[in-house]
Design a protein around this motif. Structure first.
Motif, PDB file in Angstrom:
ATOM      1  N   SER A 129      -3.080  14.383   1.900  1.00 51.10           N
ATOM      2  CA  SER A 129      -3.692  15.231   2.937  1.00 51.10           C
ATOM      3  C   SER A 129      -4.278  14.388   4.071  1.00 51.10           C
ATOM      4  CB  SER A 129      -4.787  16.110   2.323  1.00 51.10           C
ATOM      5  OG  SER A 129      -5.793  15.309   1.722  1.00 51.10           O
ATOM      6  N   LYS A 130      -4.703  13.164   3.771  1.00 47.86           N
ATOM      7  CA  LYS A 130      -5.247  12.301   4.824  1.00 47.86           C
ATOM      8  C   LYS A 130      -4.154  11.860   5.799  1.00 47.86           C
ATOM      9  CE  LYS A 130      -9.080  10.491   2.042  1.00 47.86           C
ATOM     10  NZ  LYS A 130      -9.701   9.279   1.436  1.00 47.86           N
ATOM     11  N   PRO A 157      -0.207   4.354   7.668  1.00 45.50           N
ATOM     12  CA  PRO A 157      -1.473   4.871   7.139  1.00 45.50           C
ATOM     13  C   PRO A 157      -1.834   4.178   5.831  1.00 45.50           C
ATOM     14  CG  PRO A 157       0.304   6.458   6.805  1.00 45.50           C
ATOM     15  CD  PRO A 157       0.905   5.285   7.521  1.00 45.50           C
ATOM     16  N   THR A 158      -3.038   4.389   5.368  1.00 44.46           N
ATOM     17  CA  THR A 158      -3.456   3.796   4.092  1.00 44.46           C
ATOM     18  C   THR A 158      -3.037   4.665   2.915  1.00 44.46           C
ATOM     19  OG1 THR A 158      -5.610   4.898   4.269  1.00 44.46           O
ATOM     20  CG2 THR A 158      -5.449   2.659   5.137  1.00 44.46           C
ATOM     21  N   THR A 159      -2.633   5.905   3.189  1.00 47.66           N
ATOM     22  CA  THR A 159      -2.268   6.836   2.115  1.00 47.66           C
ATOM     23  C   THR A 159      -0.783   7.179   2.186  1.00 47.66           C
ATOM     24  OG1 THR A 159      -3.008   8.633   3.563  1.00 47.66           O
ATOM     25  CG2 THR A 159      -4.549   7.872   1.877  1.00 47.66           C
ATOM     26  N   GLY A 160      -0.277   7.777   1.111  1.00 44.94           N
ATOM     27  CA  GLY A 160       1.134   8.100   0.991  1.00 44.94           C
ATOM     28  C   GLY A 160       1.568   9.262   1.866  1.00 44.94           C
ATOM     29  N   VAL A 162      -5.951   4.628   9.149  1.00 39.04           N
ATOM     30  CA  VAL A 162      -4.909   3.769   9.722  1.00 39.04           C
ATOM     31  C   VAL A 162      -5.034   2.371   9.121  1.00 39.04           C
ATOM     32  CG1 VAL A 162      -4.069   2.648  11.810  1.00 39.04           C
ATOM     33  CG2 VAL A 162      -4.707   5.059  11.865  1.00 39.04           C
ATOM     34  N   ALA A 163      -3.938   1.895   8.516  1.00 38.39           N
ATOM     35  CA  ALA A 163      -3.948   0.556   7.910  1.00 38.39           C
ATOM     36  C   ALA A 163      -3.457  -0.491   8.897  1.00 38.39           C
ATOM     37  CB  ALA A 163      -3.068   0.547   6.663  1.00 38.39           C
ATOM     38  N   GLY A 205       0.825  -1.211   0.000  1.00 41.63           N
ATOM     39  CA  GLY A 205       0.000   0.000   0.000  1.00 41.63           C
ATOM     40  C   GLY A 205       0.856   1.257   0.000  1.00 41.63           C
ATOM     41  N   GLU A 206       0.252   2.374  -0.365  1.00 45.02           N
ATOM     42  CA  GLU A 206       0.966   3.654  -0.423  1.00 45.02           C
ATOM     43  C   GLU A 206       1.513   4.062   0.941  1.00 45.02           C
ATOM     44  OE1 GLU A 206       1.836   5.815  -2.751  1.00 45.02           O
ATOM     45  OE2 GLU A 206       1.045   4.644  -4.435  1.00 45.02           O
ATOM     46  N   GLY A 207       0.830   3.643   1.989  1.00 46.85           N
ATOM     47  CA  GLY A 207       1.250   4.022   3.331  1.00 46.85           C
ATOM     48  C   GLY A 207       2.597   3.465   3.735  1.00 46.85           C
ATOM     49  N   TYR A 208       3.079   2.443   3.007  1.00 54.84           N
ATOM     50  CA  TYR A 208       4.393   1.881   3.311  1.00 54.84           C
ATOM     51  C   TYR A 208       5.473   2.953   3.229  1.00 54.84           C
ATOM     52  CZ  TYR A 208       8.727  -0.709   2.689  1.00 54.84           C
ATOM     53  OH  TYR A 208      10.016  -1.159   2.814  1.00 54.84           O
TER      54      TYR A 208
END
Length: 735
Positions: free
Chosen positions: A477-478, A470-473, A449-450, A413-416
């Protein structure tokens, strides 16, 4: 200052060989010193005092990293279709290849995908971490080639193998494409100055100045923490202003020759008049760059200082070396067609004004409205601009690091790429573990939160690390909202659970840096605008001219940032400029654009409007002075603007996203300011204002020093010498 530069021009011309040998000797000595001391660029981009930075310092004390800043490379692997990394054959192949990697003498350790448990859910993607014995910047090309060959062998076997990390990827601070900008500049100079020999001269002196400045910066890396990307800004500026400043003096020299002045006299006059404007304009750029220190960001201060140093060396080479080379070239410098004799001409200068000048002064209101409307429209995207930090995901898909970035995003996922680290400090009591688990469970319920990893407690038993993915990069903004949410919840958690928490990690640090820069931008703009007003008031002895100049600068700045937002963030014309994905604007770009564009805008303002003021003081005719300014300086400003755009275009073609965006912003910033503001709006406003443009209270005129940028004192001295030369034979005859 003008008289001093006038005499300096004479001296340099007279001692041309000494000046040239001396300047080359300086460059050689600086290069020898720089190379003997070594290159020690740093990559530190932290800002002391940030909440995430303070938390990071506590974390490093509790969890010291024995490997320090050693270079690391990730070898990211994806199995062929219908295969997995967990099969026996795959494990044997990867084990063999990783042993080959470990055989490199520079490699400290290799941790495979089975040891670091990095296999994704379906075991198709994983990565190995290679740690070197030296920092990433010091990993040799031999070691990089070795791991690259191993990756190639895996690709030949049907695997996708990509490399990412500071042990493999190094930011490119220069690119062969920059040479294209120089070639375009040479073409423009050849056309503007009438010959290739004369056209090469500004590039030669700019190269000397830039080379000397770069060597001084390299020497400075042994004493100061200067980031490597500071060279990109310094290179852009040093080359561009060096060419422009030489052009201004050469153009004035050719004008003086056309008016009938003897060669050495023409050189001295050009150095005293155009040279004064060069020094003033250059000092303005230097002040703007040094002004980066007001922002309170160490790496920006280093960038500004490096850029200011190359601008300073460009000024010195221009006022010392250009007169010497002009004298050396002698009659090889092509003289423009003489428009009129120095005296006795019956033709009115105003009648010879070019078509552009006649259009702008004939339709001034249309010119102003058209220019303002165009720039205002281009500026509109600025109001939704988002800033952040660059990453490998913005590079070309042809780059292995970009493909590795995409593989990691696909797997985890981008959150990585944007993990958050929560530092939790307990009292070490009996309920500490239970309270810590309670905090972890609460964080899991937060939006975006992932994954929340189990807490890792340090040696003291009171401080623990909680990694949140997180689930986003990292620039989303999230993700930013999640950081703020955790911090907002911190007081309540401390009150209820007796646990003090803070958020850190590279993502949180970058978010804080971005916020710090965004908060500093308005303050920096006010400082720059105030500085512009005061400096221009000193130069032009006017109230309205500085106000007009400042408003023009604001227009060009807004249009520049709006256009960058439109391309980089909104994704328009990305194929044209070779951008590969939508991304936030680099967080430090707006401040850099403000400082650099301000300096360059003042360059064009001084060279254009100073000629208007020079004519107005002679004739008292406001419209005639505008026409004279466009006729005498409009062509030079046009050529200078085109040269700037050409040089910065070379950087747009570079591969490094950070360099590309800076090149894009500066190229179009100059385009908007030189051609729309200075050559369309400024003449239109000056025509509309008429004589009131030059109003200046007498008490203020007496109070402020006269900088004499137009070189009035020089021309008075020249006229006295001419009269004395005419009178002396008569006196002798009468005697």
């Amino acid at each position: 200052m003008a008289k001093l530069l006038y005499r300096l021009g004479f001296w340099s011309a007279k001692n041309r060989i000494k000046v040239l040998i001396g300047s080359i000797t300086l460059l050689v000595v600086a290069a020898i010193v720089a190379l003997s001391m070594g290159i020690h660029f740093g990559e530190e981009t932290s800002i002391p005092g940030l909440a995430s930075q303070k938390t990071l310092e506590v974390m490093e004390k509790e969890f010291p990293n024995p490997q320090g800043n050693l270079g690391k490379t990730q070898l990211v692997l994806k199995a062929p279709d219908n295969e997995t990394l967990s099969s026996e054959a795959a494990q044997q192949l990867i084990t063999v290849k990783l042993k080959e990697v470990a055989a490199d003498q520079e490699v400290s350790s290799v941790v495979g995908p089975y040891e670091n448990h990095s296999l994704n859910a379906d075991s198709t993607i994983g990565y190995a971490t290679i740690t070197y014995k030296v920092p990433g910047a010091d990993v040799t090309d031999v070691s990089k080639d070795s791991v690259n060959q191993i990756a190639e062998s895996l690709r030949d076997a049907g695997w996708q193998a990509e490399l990412i990390g500071d042990g493999y990827v190094k930011m490119a601070t220069s690119s062969p494409t920059e040479g294209l900008g120089v070639l375009l500049a040479l073409v423009i100079l050849t056309v503007a100055l009438g010959s290739i020999i004369t056209g090469v001269l500004p590039i030669l002196t700019a190269g000397l100045g830039l080379g000397f400045g770069i060597m001084l910066i390299i020497i400075g890396t042994s004493f100061l923490d200067i980031p490597s990307f500071a060279l990109s800004l310094a290179g852009m500026l040093g080359l561009a202003v060096g060419i422009d400043y030489a052009l201004f003096i050469i153009a004035r020299y050719r004008q003086q020759l056309a008016e009938g002045y003897e060669r050495r006299e023409a050189i001295a006059i050009a150095n005293g008049t155009a040279g004064s404007a060069v020094v003033f304009a250059g000092v303005t750029v230097i002040i703007a760059l040094v002004g980066f220190s007001f922002v309170g960001v160490p790496f920006l201060t280093a960038m500004g200082t490096a850029g200011a140093l190359t601008v300073l060396t460009a000024i010195l080479m221009t006022i010392f070396v250009v007169p010497a080379i002009l004298e050396l070239l002698g009659s090889k410098v092509k003289v423009p067609t003489k428009r009129s004799k120095r005296k006795g001409s019956n033709q009115k200068p105003a009648s010879r004004a070019n078509l552009w000048g006649k259009f702008v002064t004939g339709q001034p209101l249309m010119a102003v409205v058209l220019g303002v409307a165009l720039l205002s429209t281009i500026a509109l995207p600025f109001f939704h601009m988002e800033t952040g930090l660059g990453n490998d995901g913005q590079k070309s898909p042809d780059k292995t690091e970009r493909r590795a970035y995409d593989l990691l995003s696909e797997a985890y996922g981008e959150g990585y790429h944007g993990p958050l680290v929560i530092l939790a400090e307990t009292d070490g009591g009996k309920e500490a573990a239970a309270n810590l688990n309670k905090v972890i469970e609460e964080v899991k319920t937060y939006p975006n939160v992932a994954v929340v990893n189990p807490a890792v407690t340090g040696p003291s038993g009171k401080i623990s690390l909680i990694t949140v993915m997180p689930t986003t990069g990292p620039n989303d903004s999230k993700t930013i909202d999640l950081v703020h949410l955790i911090r907002d919840k911190a007081p309540e958690i401390e009150r209820q659970d007796h646990i003090k928490i803070g958020v850190t990690g590279s993502t949180a640090v970058n978010i804080d840096i971005t916020q710090k820069l965004n908060q500093a931008l308005p303050k920096f703009c006010l400082i720059i605008v105030g500085l512009a007003f005061v400096l221009l008031m000193l130069v032009f002895r006017s109230i309205l001219v500085p106000i007009k100049a400042v408003l023009g600068f604001i227009l060009s700045l807004g249009a520049t940032l709006g256009f960058v937002t439109y391309v980089v963030q909104d994704g328009h014309f990305q194929n044209l400029f070779n951008f590969y994905t939508k991304a936030p604007v680099f967080n430090f770009l707006p401040i850099i654009v403000v400082g650099v564009l301000f300096g360059l805008a003042m360059d064009y303002e001084v060279f254009l409007v100073s000629r208007m003021r020079e004519e107005f003081k002679k004739s008292g005719d406001a419209k005639k002075s505008v026409l004279a300014g466009i006729r005498n300086s409009g062509g030079v400003v046009t050529a200078a603007g085109l040269i700037m755009v050409a040089v910065f275009t070379g950087f747009i073609l570079a591969e490094e996203p950070m360099v590309k965006v800076m090149g894009l912003a500066l190229a179009f910033g100059v385009l908007f300011d030189a051609f729309i503001v200075r050559l369309l709006i400024v003449p239109g406003v000056m025509t509309l204002l008429g004589k009131s443009a030059w109003y200046f209270p007498k008490w203020l005129d007496r109070l402020l020093p006269n900088l004499d940028v137009e070189g009035e004192g020089v021309m008075e001295e020249v006229e006295k010498k001419r009269l004395a030369a005419e009178i002396e034979p008569r006196v002798r005859l009468l005697g």
